[in-house]
Write a protein that holds these residues in place. Sequence first.
Motif, PDB file in Angstrom:
ATOM      1  N   UNK A 418       0.749  -1.322  -0.088  1.00 25.52           N
ATOM      2  CA  UNK A 418      -0.026   0.204  -0.078  1.00 25.52           C
ATOM      3  C   UNK A 418       0.726   1.327   0.014  1.00 25.52           C
ATOM      4  N   UNK A 419       2.219   1.185  -0.110  1.00 25.98           N
ATOM      5  CA  UNK A 419       3.063   2.272   0.051  1.00 25.98           C
ATOM      6  C   UNK A 419       3.655   2.520  -1.425  1.00 25.98           C
ATOM      7  N   UNK A 452      -7.171  -2.374  -3.881  1.00 24.68           N
ATOM      8  CA  UNK A 452      -6.334  -1.163  -3.721  1.00 24.68           C
ATOM      9  C   UNK A 452      -4.730  -1.390  -3.238  1.00 24.68           C
ATOM     10  N   UNK A 453      -4.559  -2.617  -3.025  1.00 18.09           N
ATOM     11  CA  UNK A 453      -2.936  -2.883  -2.871  1.00 18.09           C
ATOM     12  C   UNK A 453      -2.477  -3.040  -4.011  1.00 18.09           C
ATOM     13  N   UNK A 454      -1.135  -2.878  -4.373  1.00 19.24           N
ATOM     14  CA  UNK A 454      -0.122  -3.129  -5.386  1.00 19.24           C
ATOM     15  C   UNK A 454      -0.615  -2.053  -6.548  1.00 19.24           C
ATOM     16  N   UNK A 455      -1.814  -2.026  -6.928  1.00 15.67           N
ATOM     17  CA  UNK A 455      -2.344  -1.123  -7.849  1.00 15.67           C
ATOM     18  C   UNK A 455      -3.875  -0.601  -7.740  1.00 15.67           C
ATOM     19  N   UNK A 456      -4.042   0.570  -7.918  1.00 13.01           N
ATOM     20  CA  UNK A 456      -5.645   0.880  -8.085  1.00 13.01           C
ATOM     21  C   UNK A 456      -6.356   0.516  -8.664  1.00 13.01           C
ATOM     22  N   UNK A 457      -7.607   0.067  -8.596  1.00 11.19           N
ATOM     23  CA  UNK A 457      -8.618  -0.715  -9.183  1.00 11.19           C
ATOM     24  C   UNK A 457      -8.836  -0.228 -10.564  1.00 11.19           C
TER      25      UNK A 457
END
Lengths: 457, 457
Positions: A418-419, A452-457
């Motif tokens: 998430x960063x 929402x983790x790794x890339x935004x939907x």
Amino acid sequence: MEALLTELRAAVGSDAVLTDADVTVAYQRDMMPLAPYGQPLAVVLPSSTEQVQAVVRACAAHRTPIVPRGAGSGLSGAANAIDGCVVLVTTKMNAIVEVDPDNRLAVVEPGVVNLDLRAAVEKHGLFYPPDPSSYDWCTIGGNLSTNAGGLCCVKYGVTTDSVLGVEVVLADGSLLKTGRRTVKGVAGYDLTKLFVGSEGTLGVITRATLALRPLPQAPSTLVATFDTTVAAGAAVARVVREGVVPSLMEIMDRTSIKAVEQYLKTDLNADAALLLCQSDSGGEAARRELAAIEQVCADSGAVLTYVTDDLAEGRDLLTARRSVLMALELYGAWLTDDVCVPRNRIADLIAGCELISAEAGLRIAVTGHAGDGNMHPTIVYDPSSADEFARARAAFDRILGLGLELGGTITGEHGVGKIKREWLATEIGPVGLRVHRGIKQALDPGNLFNPGSMFSP
Amino acid sequence: MEALLTELRAAVGSDAVLTDADVTVAYQRDMMPLAPYGQPLAVVLPSSTEQVQAVVRACAAHRTPIVPRGAGSGLSGAANAIDGCVVLVTTKMNAIVEVDPDNRLAVVEPGVVNLDLRAAVEKHGLFYPPDPSSYDWCTIGGNLSTNAGGLCCVKYGVTTDSVLGVEVVLADGSLLKTGRRTVKGVAGYDLTKLFVGSEGTLGVITRATLALRPLPQAPSTLVATFDTTVAAGAAVARVVREGVVPSLMEIMDRTSIKAVEQYLKTDLNADAALLLCQSDSGGEAARRELAAIEQVCADSGAVLTYVTDDLAEGRDLLTARRSVLMALELYGAWLTDDVCVPRNRIADLIAGCELISAEAGLRIAVTGHAGDGNMHPTIVYDPSSADEFARARAAFDRILGLGLELGGTITGEHGVGKIKREWLATEIGPVGLRVHRGIKQALDPGNLFNPGSMFSP
């Protein structure tokens, strides 16, 4: 959401569904202070694959997102809760199902602690290489999800290189079995390696078949010190070029050295940089490898080199390297970055970090896995100062930019989580992002897993 | 379809669009006699990534399927034409773009012949391990598409283990760049390893970044003969169990031995089975490894063992192994299978093949990469006899079933292609198949690339 909680309790038992905020707080976040986190609806701790399937089906029916989580040792916020989610913790699924020495493999549940697996297979003369720094408490499930690395990677690769197959609960609750028990196999797409490193965004890994290696020989150790990082970087590049493959090759910069000296109350006899190498080839082969590295270090201007076969002495030297983060706590809180650069650009990375440190007015210690270019510049800041935190955050991002500029990647082993979402988009570009979203959509159309983790939907 | 041909000629030049059936026949099929093939509309030979993009866009616009193809050395029909398709041949894109000894990597176009790459990097003291039997004419693009193996795999793994990144033209003509130039990197899904082994069903690989290793030491060679396959199989299992990792470990059964003896007009002094091992560790380490294997062979009941450091002698022994397929042509046409079984089940596989051979009334020679369990039972038949061909085909399938029964896989290195589609479905099951179809749909919604290969749409 009472209906969902009732279903979850039916699925895993009331004791394994935690909703009290005082308790769930322990499952809200991992070890990365920068990453956002939210308040979960519940934390569930299933004990079996069937229970994971029931939890997934219940959450899918109620459109409630699931954040899979191991021990929480991660450094990218991948396992951090989001508001209203169910955190699915795999630590209770901690059986070593099988160790098969005839085929050098182990079958494990995701909650097995890395160190426990290492110990279990060592009894059979076998070796599970991946050794992230948190190996004494991180779990295999987390290692698989983040494709964790460690000190072993220069010779033995990252987690994915030790995985033969996984079982994964998909978004509709069905169970996918990938891979095989044989060392070779090319039947169909390599789904195993797609799930490894997918950071809980595609499913929940409930079992893994892991490839083991013969236990290596007891390590011999070399330490070399340098009065410039350029000289140390040149030594690393020449070791690579000359084709020597140590089993460990770590670097510490001046700031790391000073911190550790203070923390361990010892004198490392090193100024600007220290290289620590091991060979686990044993006997003449180890002597030949370390002699070659020693010669390269001397030729590159090492101030001092020292080789030892003594295991205790080797362990002490490794303790210096492993103590860097704890030592930095003498100065404040730390924020560790994770860039990987081509192995001939390590000195440039350290020089760049020195500049960023000076401009940010913050101490930055650079340490890392020199043998594979995976460096962990670590920013020290005062957590009570919003201004210092903001400068630390900015320095963190500048280091990522520097890594990319040097031809590297924004993450060598910690993951995106998430960063680094925006940085992933920068690194892989719009076509890469589109392919990521396509695969996510194909496997998890309801965006159930770690949204929402790794890339935004 | 004249409109498409006009666009193709505009894209790659008239000389690089072949439509004459006398010429395109050479591009219709690979080396697997069982696989179906059709009549292509055209064969195109682009010279650049941009030309590949133009070809893909033109075919997509005209809804004409594309079958990507390298040299055509494949053994699963993956590169076989289907009626009305465009065969996209990458052999003209054969530049070794870069060899970077500092970072032990090479950047190549797909048409580079495996042997040419080996020779080019050897000049830098570097080594590209994957060595399929056809290494003197197969291309890297084909190796990537099928995730090719070879004799090296017992120590160095298959093609995917040597790939850092690829460039792929996707179904909409856009260019995807996966992976990196660093040895570690976990930014996003492992798309590199998804495309490697995808057999041309997801895109056209136009460039690859390959990881190289230091050139190993000159090999020492051990040969051991056995009067039962059970004893030879036991020796393999014990070598694995004792943790010795040779750089090559091949097995030949009685039928292979007899054929090679006749073909090479030599006496291999072997009865039921022959094991051939090499160590490329050099010096004392190699001597230690081969001595350990020799002891295991003796303990397992070897009739004869022999170790040599002599390179010419080692090469001659390897020639015996490499000559099996040519030797079998003394008896008729051959059909080679490719199953991989757990390494303690090799004797069971050979015994099972003997039974299948007896029941089919056809000679079956079993040879293979014993060190990783990847075996190539090879059925000899008379191509002029429809009945023998049918029995050969049935025996081929029975061997696949046997491989699965023994806990193995239907393909260790040749791939699924157009001959093992139904077997892939059996091996991976309905959930696995659904995931395959989902990924294919996400990346190639129009089913443009190699439709019907690997799995049915």
